[in-house]
Design a protein around this motif. Structure first.
Motif, PDB file in Angstrom:
ATOM      1  N   LYS A  77       0.830  -1.211   0.000  1.00  0.00           N
ATOM      2  CA  LYS A  77       0.000   0.000   0.000  1.00  0.00           C
ATOM      3  C   LYS A  77       0.864   1.261   0.000  1.00  0.00           C
ATOM      4  O   LYS A  77       0.583   2.220  -0.725  1.00  0.00           O
ATOM      5  CB  LYS A  77      -0.932  -0.001   1.206  1.00  0.00           C
ATOM      6  CG  LYS A  77      -2.018  -1.055   1.128  1.00  0.00           C
ATOM      7  CD  LYS A  77      -2.829  -1.094   2.404  1.00  0.00           C
ATOM      8  CE  LYS A  77      -3.861  -2.200   2.364  1.00  0.00           C
ATOM      9  NZ  LYS A  77      -4.641  -2.278   3.605  1.00  0.00           N
ATOM     10  N   ASP A  78       1.932   1.248   0.801  1.00  0.00           N
ATOM     11  CA  ASP A  78       2.828   2.402   0.860  1.00  0.00           C
ATOM     12  C   ASP A  78       3.524   2.626  -0.482  1.00  0.00           C
ATOM     13  O   ASP A  78       3.632   3.751  -0.962  1.00  0.00           O
ATOM     14  CB  ASP A  78       3.878   2.218   1.959  1.00  0.00           C
ATOM     15  CG  ASP A  78       3.286   2.245   3.357  1.00  0.00           C
ATOM     16  OD1 ASP A  78       2.124   2.696   3.524  1.00  0.00           O
ATOM     17  OD2 ASP A  78       3.986   1.794   4.291  1.00  0.00           O
ATOM     18  N   ARG A  79       3.999   1.544  -1.085  1.00  0.00           N
ATOM     19  CA  ARG A  79       4.680   1.651  -2.378  1.00  0.00           C
ATOM     20  C   ARG A  79       3.714   2.121  -3.459  1.00  0.00           C
ATOM     21  O   ARG A  79       4.078   2.916  -4.323  1.00  0.00           O
ATOM     22  CB  ARG A  79       5.311   0.303  -2.754  1.00  0.00           C
ATOM     23  CG  ARG A  79       6.059   0.331  -4.049  1.00  0.00           C
ATOM     24  CD  ARG A  79       7.283   1.239  -3.977  1.00  0.00           C
ATOM     25  NE  ARG A  79       8.004   1.155  -5.233  1.00  0.00           N
ATOM     26  CZ  ARG A  79       8.451   2.205  -5.907  1.00  0.00           C
ATOM     27  NH1 ARG A  79       8.307   3.427  -5.414  1.00  0.00           N
ATOM     28  NH2 ARG A  79       9.075   2.050  -7.057  1.00  0.00           N
ATOM     29  N   PHE A  80       2.471   1.662  -3.407  1.00  0.00           N
ATOM     30  CA  PHE A  80       1.458   2.108  -4.356  1.00  0.00           C
ATOM     31  C   PHE A  80       1.280   3.630  -4.252  1.00  0.00           C
ATOM     32  O   PHE A  80       1.233   4.329  -5.265  1.00  0.00           O
ATOM     33  CB  PHE A  80       0.144   1.386  -4.085  1.00  0.00           C
ATOM     34  CG  PHE A  80      -0.996   1.850  -4.944  1.00  0.00           C
ATOM     35  CD1 PHE A  80      -1.035   1.568  -6.299  1.00  0.00           C
ATOM     36  CD2 PHE A  80      -2.043   2.566  -4.396  1.00  0.00           C
ATOM     37  CE1 PHE A  80      -2.086   1.991  -7.094  1.00  0.00           C
ATOM     38  CE2 PHE A  80      -3.098   2.992  -5.175  1.00  0.00           C
ATOM     39  CZ  PHE A  80      -3.122   2.705  -6.529  1.00  0.00           C
ATOM     40  N   GLN A  81       1.214   4.145  -3.025  1.00  0.00           N
ATOM     41  CA  GLN A  81       1.078   5.592  -2.831  1.00  0.00           C
ATOM     42  C   GLN A  81       2.281   6.336  -3.398  1.00  0.00           C
ATOM     43  O   GLN A  81       2.126   7.388  -4.027  1.00  0.00           O
ATOM     44  CB  GLN A  81       0.895   5.919  -1.341  1.00  0.00           C
ATOM     45  CG  GLN A  81      -0.416   5.458  -0.773  1.00  0.00           C
ATOM     46  CD  GLN A  81      -1.601   6.131  -1.444  1.00  0.00           C
ATOM     47  OE1 GLN A  81      -1.572   7.325  -1.748  1.00  0.00           O
ATOM     48  NE2 GLN A  81      -2.653   5.373  -1.693  1.00  0.00           N
ATOM     49  N   GLN A  82       3.480   5.797  -3.185  1.00  0.00           N
ATOM     50  CA  GLN A  82       4.688   6.405  -3.744  1.00  0.00           C
ATOM     51  C   GLN A  82       4.626   6.460  -5.263  1.00  0.00           C
ATOM     52  O   GLN A  82       4.944   7.488  -5.873  1.00  0.00           O
ATOM     53  CB  GLN A  82       5.936   5.617  -3.344  1.00  0.00           C
ATOM     54  CG  GLN A  82       6.414   5.829  -1.956  1.00  0.00           C
ATOM     55  CD  GLN A  82       7.677   5.003  -1.696  1.00  0.00           C
ATOM     56  OE1 GLN A  82       7.864   3.925  -2.257  1.00  0.00           O
ATOM     57  NE2 GLN A  82       8.531   5.522  -0.840  1.00  0.00           N
ATOM     58  N   LYS A  94      -1.728   4.479 -15.586  1.00  0.00           N
ATOM     59  CA  LYS A  94      -3.039   3.872 -15.333  1.00  0.00           C
ATOM     60  C   LYS A  94      -2.865   2.747 -14.315  1.00  0.00           C
ATOM     61  O   LYS A  94      -1.742   2.319 -14.036  1.00  0.00           O
ATOM     62  CB  LYS A  94      -3.626   3.337 -16.635  1.00  0.00           C
ATOM     63  CG  LYS A  94      -3.930   4.448 -17.612  1.00  0.00           C
ATOM     64  CD  LYS A  94      -4.640   3.943 -18.821  1.00  0.00           C
ATOM     65  CE  LYS A  94      -4.932   5.136 -19.727  1.00  0.00           C
ATOM     66  NZ  LYS A  94      -5.777   4.790 -20.832  1.00  0.00           N
ATOM     67  N   LEU A  95      -3.964   2.269 -13.783  1.00  0.00           N
ATOM     68  CA  LEU A  95      -3.921   1.250 -12.739  1.00  0.00           C
ATOM     69  C   LEU A  95      -3.112   0.031 -13.160  1.00  0.00           C
ATOM     70  O   LEU A  95      -2.323  -0.504 -12.376  1.00  0.00           O
ATOM     71  CB  LEU A  95      -5.334   0.829 -12.332  1.00  0.00           C
ATOM     72  CG  LEU A  95      -5.419  -0.241 -11.243  1.00  0.00           C
ATOM     73  CD1 LEU A  95      -4.747   0.222  -9.952  1.00  0.00           C
ATOM     74  CD2 LEU A  95      -6.859  -0.615 -10.991  1.00  0.00           C
ATOM     75  N   ASP A  96      -3.260  -0.406 -14.400  1.00  0.00           N
ATOM     76  CA  ASP A  96      -2.526  -1.591 -14.865  1.00  0.00           C
ATOM     77  C   ASP A  96      -1.016  -1.409 -14.756  1.00  0.00           C
ATOM     78  O   ASP A  96      -0.293  -2.357 -14.437  1.00  0.00           O
ATOM     79  CB  ASP A  96      -2.892  -1.925 -16.316  1.00  0.00           C
ATOM     80  CG  ASP A  96      -4.295  -2.487 -16.439  1.00  0.00           C
ATOM     81  OD1 ASP A  96      -4.856  -2.926 -15.419  1.00  0.00           O
ATOM     82  OD2 ASP A  96      -4.820  -2.485 -17.563  1.00  0.00           O
ATOM     83  N   ALA A  97      -0.534  -0.211 -15.013  1.00  0.00           N
ATOM     84  CA  ALA A  97       0.906   0.050 -14.916  1.00  0.00           C
ATOM     85  C   ALA A  97       1.378  -0.044 -13.460  1.00  0.00           C
ATOM     86  O   ALA A  97       2.439  -0.605 -13.181  1.00  0.00           O
ATOM     87  CB  ALA A  97       1.237   1.418 -15.492  1.00  0.00           C
TER      88      ALA A  97
END
Length: 78
Positions: free
Chosen positions: A18-23, A32-35
């Motif tokens: 989750k933290d890496r996604f925010q970064q 886009k989400l897929d990337a």
């Protein structure tokens, strides 16, 4: 929020995702989400669908329901 009796290593991994996604969202707002899912897949060696469930919070719900049913059936999130 960790599930009572859950595995602390999995909880930590999920929070790291989750933290890496925010970064990544801050670094690459044009993606886009897929990337994002593909990048996290390469970093964490999990299927993109699992990563998406973790990001959406569904993974914790799945673990909780699976534990309640002794892991014997597939469960929906609807």
């Amino acid at each position: 929020m960790p599930i009572k009796g859950s595995n602390p290593d999995i909880d930590r991994r999920n929070q790291d995702i989750k933290d890496r996604f925010q970064q990544l969202c801050k670094q690459h707002p044009q993606w886009k989400l897929d990337a994002y899912l593909q990048e996290l897949h390469q970093e964490f060696y999990l299927k993109p669908t699992t990563i998406q469930q973790i990001i959406n919070g569904n993974y914790d719900k799945y673990r909780e329901k699976r534990k309640a049913s002794n892991g014997q059936s597939r469960l929906d999130f609807e």
